[in-house]
Write an enzyme that holds these catalytic residues in place. Structure first.
Site, short mmCIF file in Angstrom:
data_model
loop_
_atom_site.label_atom_id
_atom_site.label_comp_id
_atom_site.label_asym_id
_atom_site.label_seq_id
_atom_site.Cartn_x
_atom_site.Cartn_y
_atom_site.Cartn_z
CG PHE A 90 13.62 -31.80 6.02
CD1 PHE A 90 14.11 -31.61 4.75
CD2 PHE A 90 13.17 -33.18 6.01
CE1 PHE A 90 14.65 -32.60 3.78
CE2 PHE A 90 13.32 -34.23 4.96
CZ PHE A 90 13.92 -33.68 4.01
CE1 TYR B 91 28.97 -58.04 -4.29
CE2 TYR B 91 29.04 -58.58 -6.62
CZ TYR B 91 29.25 -57.74 -5.47
OH TYR B 91 29.79 -56.36 -5.64
NE ARG C 70 8.14 -32.63 4.29
CZ ARG C 70 9.19 -33.43 3.63
NH1 ARG C 70 9.10 -34.28 2.91
NH2 ARG C 70 10.51 -32.96 3.91
CG PHE D 48 10.30 -35.22 -2.99
CD1 PHE D 48 9.21 -34.99 -1.93
CD2 PHE D 48 11.36 -36.19 -2.67
CE1 PHE D 48 9.23 -35.66 -0.72
CE2 PHE D 48 11.36 -36.87 -1.34
CZ PHE D 48 10.29 -36.32 -0.39
CB THR D 49 13.36 -32.95 0.19
OG1 THR D 49 12.76 -34.23 0.31
CG2 THR D 49 12.22 -31.97 1.01
CE LYS E 170 8.51 -42.57 0.19
NZ LYS E 170 10.10 -42.54 0.25
CG ASP F 229 9.36 -39.61 -7.69
OD1 ASP F 229 9.06 -40.57 -7.31
OD2 ASP F 229 10.02 -38.85 -6.81
#
Ligand code: PM9
Length: 471
Positions: A462, A85, A395, A137-138, A271, A228
């Site tokens: 979306f 943990y 998009r 960005f969303t 990514k 980001d």
């Protein structure tokens, strides 16, 4: 640097064949469905590719997020998971990898990118704040808005034009930013939200010169820059390829130099970092770190796992080192370009220059007869699936959502259908099949009519909205 007379990226940068720096050890079968099956699947999915079952998809280009193939070393790392943990050894491997390759001092693990965005937005944004960034960005913007902030787009104008060949379409327009800071006051800007590459602009990069100048401007006002870093490795490739003085530098060297101009970063490790799940936050400010490390235990998990299993953190630590391998990055981006070149040779309108992670079809131009509020990019994604079982993503106006103040649709200049290429997953033959299907849909473009939205959720519509054809 980009010559408009040369049509394809191969011509732009001199084509020499490339090959992936790996061979395939394990395969996952996929199957092509019949047109009738796809028609039924699409109707059940409300013409939203997010609502399809993946077993009904032939080539899945919905996203490059969490869909990459892990290496044998990463799978071996999975077996070394320390599931304690607290104080898992895998966390310390992850911490060391982020510190070494991104250069930040303090690391907080999160379950994925939006977990990190949530913590960062909650920690720094107060109601009434403005957050300038190089295109929205969303998930990033929704967290900034929920925290009470207003996102302000300060990307260069070229980014909003799919045909413009600017080599660094992700750059911040420093004049726009300066004007905003003077207008609202630096005390109302908690940080600049800088993304490299810029997803919604087509995976477009930010130059080193731009981030250096941005740092200079922000220092004058005492404003922080948070990055980001989701596709920052791909951004480093474009700097190596296009920016003077960087041709001989490694991706790893460029990455760490770029990050040095920022105060910290958040990351969707699904990514660039080559894992199926995971994320992190990293900062240099010890007070902010204290706050984030405390908040993570409320929303994600203890500060040494942040919502990930120990094994996930081990795979991620290894993924970070593999991600900056120059041959890996080159072959990844060249595969995307290969698809872009096939489409360009058929004069199918796409966002140019081709970016790092995806081909973005210019739905506004392909379906120029369909008004934006009849959802041309959503229609194009649905048509592509119906033609061949290939899944892409809208998009455009659907992704842009509604203005929280007026409740009206936002009308972005870019109305795109994205074909994102997962890392280390598909072959050149899959790209050929994809290009041929896009061509078939393109050739039938004049017969298409748009759609209406029949179900619309409040947040990030979306993902779950449903549509019907306009008859
Ligand atoms: N991007 C993508 O497909 C996955 C879901 S949204 C459609 O492009 C950036 C630049 C991203 C991103 C996710 C996130 C959020 C942050 N920044 O998906 O929460 O492209 O790990 O990351 C997606 P998570």
């Amino acid at each position: 640097m980009i010559n408009p007379k040369l049509k394809t990226m191969g011509e732009q940068f001199g084509r020499r064949s490339w090959a992936e720096p790996w061979k395939i050890k394990m395969v996952e079968p996929i199957r092509m469905t019949s047109r009738e099956e796809r028609q039924e699947g699409m109707e059940q999915a409300g013409y939203n590719t997010f609502l399809l079952r993946s077993e009904d998809v032939y080539i899945d280009l919905l996203t490059d997020s969490g869909t990459g193939a892990m290496s044998d070393r990463q799978w071996a790392g999975i077996m070394l998971g320390d599931e304690a943990y607290a104080g898992s050894r895998n966390f310390y491997h992850l911490e060391e990898a982020v510190q070494s390759y991104y250069g930040y001092r303090y690391v907080v693990p999160t379950h994925q990118g939006r977990g990190a965005e949530h913590l960062m937005s909650r920690a720094l944004i107060k109601p009434g704040h403005y957050i300038p960034g190089n295109m929205y960005f969303t998930t990033t913007r929704v967290h900034q808005e929920i925290a009470g902030g207003t996102f302000v787009d300060v990307i260069i104008d070229e980014a909003h034009d799919p045909a413009n060949l600017h080599p660094f379409k992700g750059n911040v327009d420093l004049d726009k930013l300066d004007e905003l800071i003077k207008g609202v006051g630096p005390e109302n800007i908690p940080y600049i939200s800088l993304a490299g590459t810029v997803n919604m602009a087509g995976g477009q990069p930010v130059s080193m010169a731009n981030v250096r100048a941005l740092r200079g401007l922000c220092d004058r006002y005492g404003v922080r820059i948070y990055l980001d870093a989701t596709r920052m490795v791909e951004n480093a490739f474009f700097i190596q390829e296009r920016e003077e003085g960087y041709g001989d530098k490694s991706i790893a060297a460029i990455l760490i130099e770029f990050c040095s101009f920022t105060n910290g970063a958040w990351m969707s490790a699904k990514k660039d970092n080559l894992v199926n799940i995971g994320g992190w936050l990293a900062v240099n400010d010890s007070d902010l770190f204290d706050m984030l490390r405390n908040m993570v235990v409320v929303y994600e998990g203890l500060h040494t796992y942040g919502g990930m299993a120990g094994r996930d953190m081990e795979a991620l630590a290894i993924g970070i080192t593999e991600a900056v391998n120059d041959d890996h990055v080159r072959s990844r981006i060249e595969q995307v370009r290969y698809l872009g070149d096939l489409l360009t040779n058929w004069d199918i309108p796409i966002v140019k220059p081709v970016g790092g992670h995806a081909i973005f079809l210019d739905a506004k131009s392909i379906y120029s007869h369909i008004p934006q509020d009849h959802f041309p990019a959503q229609t194009l994604a649905a048509e592509l699936y119906l033609d061949s079982g290939i899944r892409g993503m809208e998009r455009g106006i659907v992704s842009a959502g509604r203005d929280p103040k007026t409740g009206d649709h936002r009308y972005p200049a870019l109305e795109l259908t994205r074909l994102a290429i997962p890392r280390r997953v598909y072959t050149q033959a899959h790209m050929d099949v994809t290009a041929e299907s896009v061509k078939a849909v393109y050739d039938a473009r004049e017969q298409m009519r748009g759609m209406k939205m029949v179900y619309e959720p409040k947040y990030l519509r979306f993902f779950q909205a449903r549509f019907e054809h306009i008859t």
